[in-house]
Structure formats: C-alpha cells, structure tokens
Design a protein around this motif. Sequence first.
Motif, short mmCIF file in Angstrom:
data_model
loop_
_atom_site.label_atom_id
_atom_site.label_comp_id
_atom_site.label_asym_id
_atom_site.label_seq_id
_atom_site.Cartn_x
_atom_site.Cartn_y
_atom_site.Cartn_z
N ARG A 12 34.34 -46.12 20.05
CA ARG A 12 34.06 -44.95 20.89
C ARG A 12 34.49 -43.66 20.19
O ARG A 12 33.74 -42.67 20.16
CB ARG A 12 34.79 -45.11 22.22
N ILE A 67 31.86 -40.66 18.67
CA ILE A 67 31.93 -39.24 19.05
C ILE A 67 32.28 -38.38 17.83
O ILE A 67 31.89 -37.21 17.75
CB ILE A 67 32.94 -39.04 20.20
N TRP A 100 36.08 -37.89 30.52
CA TRP A 100 36.49 -37.71 29.13
C TRP A 100 36.44 -36.23 28.73
O TRP A 100 37.24 -35.77 27.91
CB TRP A 100 35.59 -38.55 28.24
N GLN A 101 35.48 -35.51 29.33
CA GLN A 101 35.33 -34.09 29.00
C GLN A 101 36.61 -33.31 29.31
O GLN A 101 36.96 -32.37 28.59
CB GLN A 101 34.17 -33.48 29.82
N SER A 125 22.32 -48.31 24.36
CA SER A 125 23.06 -47.15 23.84
C SER A 125 23.25 -47.25 22.33
O SER A 125 23.12 -46.26 21.60
CB SER A 125 24.42 -47.05 24.53
N HIS A 179 30.78 -45.88 35.05
CA HIS A 179 30.62 -45.55 33.63
C HIS A 179 30.28 -44.07 33.45
O HIS A 179 30.79 -43.41 32.54
CB HIS A 179 29.54 -46.42 32.99
N SER A 216 28.58 -38.84 25.20
CA SER A 216 29.79 -39.39 25.84
C SER A 216 29.46 -40.69 26.55
O SER A 216 30.20 -41.68 26.44
CB SER A 216 30.37 -38.38 26.82
N ILE A 217 28.35 -40.70 27.31
CA ILE A 217 27.94 -41.90 28.03
C ILE A 217 27.68 -43.06 27.08
O ILE A 217 28.18 -44.18 27.26
CB ILE A 217 26.68 -41.64 28.88
N VAL A 235 30.81 -44.51 25.49
CA VAL A 235 31.55 -45.34 26.45
C VAL A 235 30.90 -46.72 26.58
O VAL A 235 31.59 -47.76 26.57
CB VAL A 235 31.62 -44.64 27.83
N ARG A 279 33.38 -42.12 34.05
CA ARG A 279 34.31 -42.25 32.92
C ARG A 279 33.91 -41.32 31.78
O ARG A 279 34.76 -40.67 31.17
CB ARG A 279 34.34 -43.70 32.43
N ALA A 280 32.61 -41.25 31.49
CA ALA A 280 32.13 -40.36 30.44
C ALA A 280 32.38 -38.90 30.80
O ALA A 280 32.76 -38.09 29.94
CB ALA A 280 30.64 -40.60 30.20
N TYR A 281 32.19 -38.56 32.07
CA TYR A 281 32.41 -37.18 32.52
C TYR A 281 33.90 -36.84 32.51
O TYR A 281 34.28 -35.73 32.14
CB TYR A 281 31.83 -37.00 33.93
#
Length: 324
Positions: free
Chosen positions: A105, A109, A67-68, A312, A60, A83-84, A87, A63-65
């Motif tokens: 999601r 954001i 996305w950047q 979250s 996870h 981002s985390i 997700v 995946r968030a990283y």
Amino acid sequence: MSFNIKKISFITLPIVLGVFLIWYSLSKLTDNDILSIKTSFKTANYWWVALSLFFGVLSHLSRAYRWQFLLEPLGYKPRFANSIMAVLIAYLLNLVIPRSGEVARAASIKKYEKIPFKKAFGTIVAERVADVIMLLFITGIAFFLQTELLASYLFKDDKESTLISKVFFFIVLPVIGYFTYTVLKKSKNSFLLKIFSFINGLMDGVKSIKRMEKKWQFIFHTVFIWTMYVLMFYTTTFALPETTNLPFAAIIVGFVVGGFSMALTNGGLGTYPVFVASALILYHVDDNPARAFGWIMWTAQTLMVIVFGGISFLLIPIYNKYQK
C-alpha cells in the motif's frame, strides 16, 4: 541462511496451518454433516450476503478516505481513486503474505502519488493503532456480554455472580494492567521490553490522533469502518434460518472471535469458519448450520477481496497512465 528460513516460515506456516485446519475440520464430518452443510449453502439467501458485501465496500471506501486525514498534515493529498486501489491491493496481498499488504500500500502510493515510502508507511501504522483500539473496545463489549453467558451456565443466572464477574473484568483487570505496565516500564528483559514498546506505540498513536487537525473526522470514519464490519457479520446471519434470530451478544462474540482468527492465518484461511462456528454453537446454533455460516461468511469476504483487489491491481497503472 537462518534469515531465509525465518522469512520462508513466516510466509508458509500460516498457509500450512490454514490448510491443515480445513483438512482436519472436514475429516471430522460425517456424510450426513456434509450433506447438511451443502443444503445450507444451496438454500441460503444470498441477497443478505450481497448486502453484507455492500457494507464491506463502504468500509473500504471509508478507510481510503480516512487515510487522507493522516496524509494531508504531511503536505500530500493523493487522488481518492489511487487511495482506494492501494487499500484494496493491500487486502489482496495480505491473503498471500501476512502484513505484506501494508508495504504494498505504501509502495503503491509512493509510485503513483510521489509520497515518500516512510511517510506513507508511518500513516498506515497510525491507522493500525486506531484499528487495534477499536478491536480492543469491541472485545471489551464481547467480554461484558460473555460474562453474563458464562454466569448463566456456571451459576444458574445468579445475578450476584454476574456482578462479580463484571467487576473482575472491568475494575480488577484494568488495575492489574496498570501495575503490569509499571513493571514492564522498569524491566530490562528484552521480551518484556518489546511488549512495553508495543504498548507505548499504541499510546503514541492515540496522542497523534489527538493532535490531528481533523481528528473528529478521523474518529468518525474509524467508528464507521468498524460499524460496517459488524454489520457485515450481522446481515449475513439472515442468510440462514438457523442464525436469523441470534441475540446481539452472539453477533459481537462471533465477530470478535472471527476477527482474532484472521491474525492466525492469511485472511482467516481455515481458522475463520472454525472459530466463528464454535462461537455460534455457544448460542445453541446446531453444529452444521454454524459451520455453514462460517464458510459462507469467509468465502464471501475472501471473494470480495480477490475480485476488487485483482481489479485494482490491474487498473491502477492504466488509470495513472490515463491521468498523465
């Protein structure tokens, strides 16, 4: 009115199917079966399950990283924490309404990082293309390994027959696929055009990754995410003595079958334990330990999504209020 019926059916049918499969699979169990499965749950080594969840958390975060890398070329660099949490919220909502997580999601954001919804959603679609390609790649490995298993059953370890099976899957089928693609391209049928559009979308996604500035970092994280998924499955096999010595082929086949079952119902409700158990039984795991493994694996993954997704969901507005 018809639109509402379709919308309600889209939400409720997977849940109904999942509940039915749970009821059906439990109704087939004898008292001894239920006792055996309960014993497996009680005696399982949950340290291995905890390790598998650790790999899940890493996937996870990755995946968030990842996305950047898709957002940066568009001129946006959201805070990693947002981002985390976006997700994890997406995973949580997908348990309730299929594919709603992707929308949530992008909406999250947009709200907290001021990234336009369409642009954010477009990057999520591109991510999904990369994930589909990885799943198809792992499925190809599973078929490669499964052909040997099938050949050993059907042809008594006839090496020539095993070779023929592999030639069929990895040479004949791709050739058929190519000619099918050319036929779809020229077709006017609406259903066939949708299939062609889906294939074109995958190809466009591959091209966009190729043009990406940090494509190798993106590819690394894509491979890392799916490696973590496989490790989640693999480490959980050590929780039960009956599944400890499974061959690599069983791990891959069980993982792929479980992955496809997730698409049938919300988060694999009812389908994941049944499908995974049926795969492990092929490798001579007894029925009840195979069922227990499927339920342990599914329960652990689902609880992780509910806990981290719920945190979250509650934390993201508080975190952003503090940041302001």
